[in-house]
Motif scaffolding. Structure first.
Motif, short mmCIF file in Angstrom:
data_model
loop_
_atom_site.label_atom_id
_atom_site.label_comp_id
_atom_site.label_asym_id
_atom_site.label_seq_id
_atom_site.Cartn_x
_atom_site.Cartn_y
_atom_site.Cartn_z
N GLY A 115 55.59 -4.79 2.45
CA GLY A 115 55.39 -3.97 1.25
C GLY A 115 56.69 -3.30 0.85
N TYR A 116 56.58 -2.47 -0.16
CA TYR A 116 57.74 -1.74 -0.69
C TYR A 116 57.47 -0.27 -0.48
CZ TYR A 116 61.45 -0.56 -3.96
OH TYR A 116 62.58 -0.07 -4.53
N TYR A 117 58.27 0.39 0.36
CA TYR A 117 57.99 1.75 0.78
C TYR A 117 59.15 2.70 0.49
CZ TYR A 117 54.78 -0.92 3.70
OH TYR A 117 53.84 -1.80 4.15
N LYS A 118 58.81 3.93 0.21
CA LYS A 118 59.79 5.01 0.22
C LYS A 118 59.66 5.64 1.60
CE LYS A 118 61.66 8.93 -2.20
NZ LYS A 118 63.01 8.69 -1.77
N LEU A 119 60.75 5.67 2.34
CA LEU A 119 60.72 6.22 3.69
C LEU A 119 60.41 7.71 3.64
CD1 LEU A 119 63.83 4.42 5.21
CD2 LEU A 119 61.43 3.85 5.52
N PRO A 120 59.81 8.26 4.69
CA PRO A 120 59.57 9.70 4.72
C PRO A 120 60.88 10.48 4.66
CG PRO A 120 58.30 8.60 6.42
CD PRO A 120 59.22 7.58 5.83
N LEU A 121 60.82 11.67 4.09
CA LEU A 121 62.02 12.50 3.96
C LEU A 121 62.55 12.91 5.32
CD1 LEU A 121 60.80 14.88 1.12
CD2 LEU A 121 62.23 12.87 0.88
N MET A 122 63.87 13.11 5.39
CA MET A 122 64.50 13.64 6.58
C MET A 122 64.32 15.15 6.53
SD MET A 122 68.47 13.17 7.76
CE MET A 122 68.47 11.43 7.41
N VAL A 123 63.85 15.75 7.61
CA VAL A 123 63.57 17.18 7.63
C VAL A 123 64.57 17.87 8.56
CG1 VAL A 123 61.83 18.94 8.11
CG2 VAL A 123 61.13 16.71 7.25
N ALA A 124 65.20 18.94 8.05
CA ALA A 124 66.16 19.72 8.83
C ALA A 124 65.73 21.18 8.82
CB ALA A 124 67.56 19.56 8.26
N LEU A 125 66.03 21.87 9.91
CA LEU A 125 65.70 23.29 10.03
C LEU A 125 66.97 24.09 10.28
CD1 LEU A 125 62.71 22.89 12.50
CD2 LEU A 125 62.58 23.15 10.03
N THR A 126 67.00 25.31 9.76
CA THR A 126 68.12 26.22 9.99
C THR A 126 67.66 27.29 10.98
OG1 THR A 126 67.53 27.69 8.19
CG2 THR A 126 69.00 25.86 7.66
N PRO A 127 68.61 27.94 11.68
CA PRO A 127 68.22 29.03 12.59
C PRO A 127 67.52 30.19 11.87
CG PRO A 127 70.46 28.33 13.03
CD PRO A 127 70.03 27.63 11.79
N GLN A 128 67.74 30.32 10.57
CA GLN A 128 67.10 31.39 9.81
C GLN A 128 65.64 31.06 9.49
OE1 GLN A 128 70.07 29.96 8.80
NE2 GLN A 128 71.36 31.57 9.67
N GLY A 129 65.19 29.86 9.82
CA GLY A 129 63.81 29.48 9.59
C GLY A 129 63.59 28.72 8.30
N ASP A 130 64.65 28.35 7.60
CA ASP A 130 64.52 27.58 6.37
C ASP A 130 64.29 26.10 6.70
OD1 ASP A 130 65.00 29.86 4.86
OD2 ASP A 130 67.17 29.52 4.84
N THR A 131 63.51 25.44 5.87
CA THR A 131 63.28 24.00 6.01
C THR A 131 63.97 23.29 4.86
OG1 THR A 131 61.12 24.43 7.01
CG2 THR A 131 61.53 22.21 6.21
N ILE A 132 64.76 22.28 5.19
CA ILE A 132 65.51 21.52 4.18
C ILE A 132 65.04 20.08 4.24
CG2 ILE A 132 67.79 20.77 3.44
CD1 ILE A 132 68.89 23.25 4.93
N TYR A 133 64.73 19.52 3.08
CA TYR A 133 64.30 18.13 2.99
C TYR A 133 65.42 17.30 2.38
CZ TYR A 133 59.71 20.11 3.83
OH TYR A 133 58.66 20.78 4.39
N LEU A 134 65.85 16.27 3.11
CA LEU A 134 66.89 15.37 2.61
C LEU A 134 66.21 14.09 2.14
CD1 LEU A 134 69.42 15.90 5.52
CD2 LEU A 134 69.43 17.00 3.30
N ASP A 135 66.61 13.61 0.97
CA ASP A 135 65.95 12.48 0.34
C ASP A 135 66.10 11.21 1.17
OD1 ASP A 135 64.41 11.26 -1.51
OD2 ASP A 135 65.93 11.14 -3.06
N SER A 136 65.22 10.28 0.93
CA SER A 136 65.19 9.03 1.69
C SER A 136 65.22 7.83 0.76
CB SER A 136 63.93 8.99 2.56
OG SER A 136 62.80 9.05 1.73
N PRO A 137 65.72 6.70 1.25
CA PRO A 137 65.78 5.48 0.42
C PRO A 137 64.47 4.70 0.44
CG PRO A 137 66.88 5.12 2.50
CD PRO A 137 66.43 6.55 2.50
N PHE A 138 64.44 3.64 -0.33
CA PHE A 138 63.30 2.73 -0.37
C PHE A 138 63.57 1.57 0.58
CE2 PHE A 138 62.98 4.94 -4.36
CZ PHE A 138 61.62 5.08 -4.56
#
Length: 182
Positions: A115-138
């Protein structure tokens, strides 16, 4: 009937053009101003079922900032994505210039569903408790096409028969002798 065919052809053309357009563009996600994604790409744009592929993302951040990547296997499992993680993130510092670190994150993935999929986003965390989502390719996963025109069917072979060895018979002989003695 003719009207239905025209609508069907038009819908198919829209579907194909939408897929091609979506393949080329990644959705821009809001990132903190101190984090910059330099590149994010797969080693190949399409694979066969079961083949492995490397997703490499290069990002830069100040030396005084910390970023922790959530294991990609946990992200894939949480989203129930049709990909499997062979080897989770491997981080490598590429360069350190003027207080800016350039880091490469690599993950080895595969898929057993075509099939043709968009991979799940890359998830990063900071020590301050913030969540950052980095985009993913197909990712395009295809099946191996079998040439049925030249396919020759062969009969199924029967089970092989091996001769019985003395080592296999010895325990039974000893058991029979033990029963006779007792």
């Amino acid at each position: 009937m003719r009207r239905f065919q025209i609508i069907l052809i038009f819908a198919f053309a829209l579907l194909i053009s939408g897929r091609a357009a979506a393949q080329e563009q990644m959705i821009p996600l809001p990132l903190p101003n101190w984090l910059e994604v330099k590149s994010s790409a797969l080693s190949k744009d399409s694979i066969l079922v079961g083949e492995q592929i490397v997703w490499s993302t290069v990002f830069s951040l100040p030396e005084d900032r910390e970023l922790v990547l959530v294991p990609y296997s946990a992200v894939v499992e949480a989203e129930q994505a049709p990909v499997d993680v062979v080897h989770d993130f491997k981080l490598d510092t590429i360069a350190v210039k003027n207080g800016i670190r350039e880091i490469e994150a690599r993950v080895l993935i595969t898929s057993f569903d075509s099939g043709y999929y968009k991979l799940p986003l890359m998830v990063a965390l900071t020590p301050q408790g913030d969540t950052i989502y980095l985009d993913s390719p197909f990712l395009d996963v295809t099946n191996l096409q079998i040439d049925t025109a030249n396919f020759v069917m062969h009969p199924i072979k029967g089970q092989m028969r091996y001769p019985i060895t003395f080592g296999e018979v010895l325990p039974w002989i000893l058991l029979a002798l033990g029963v006779i003695v007792v």
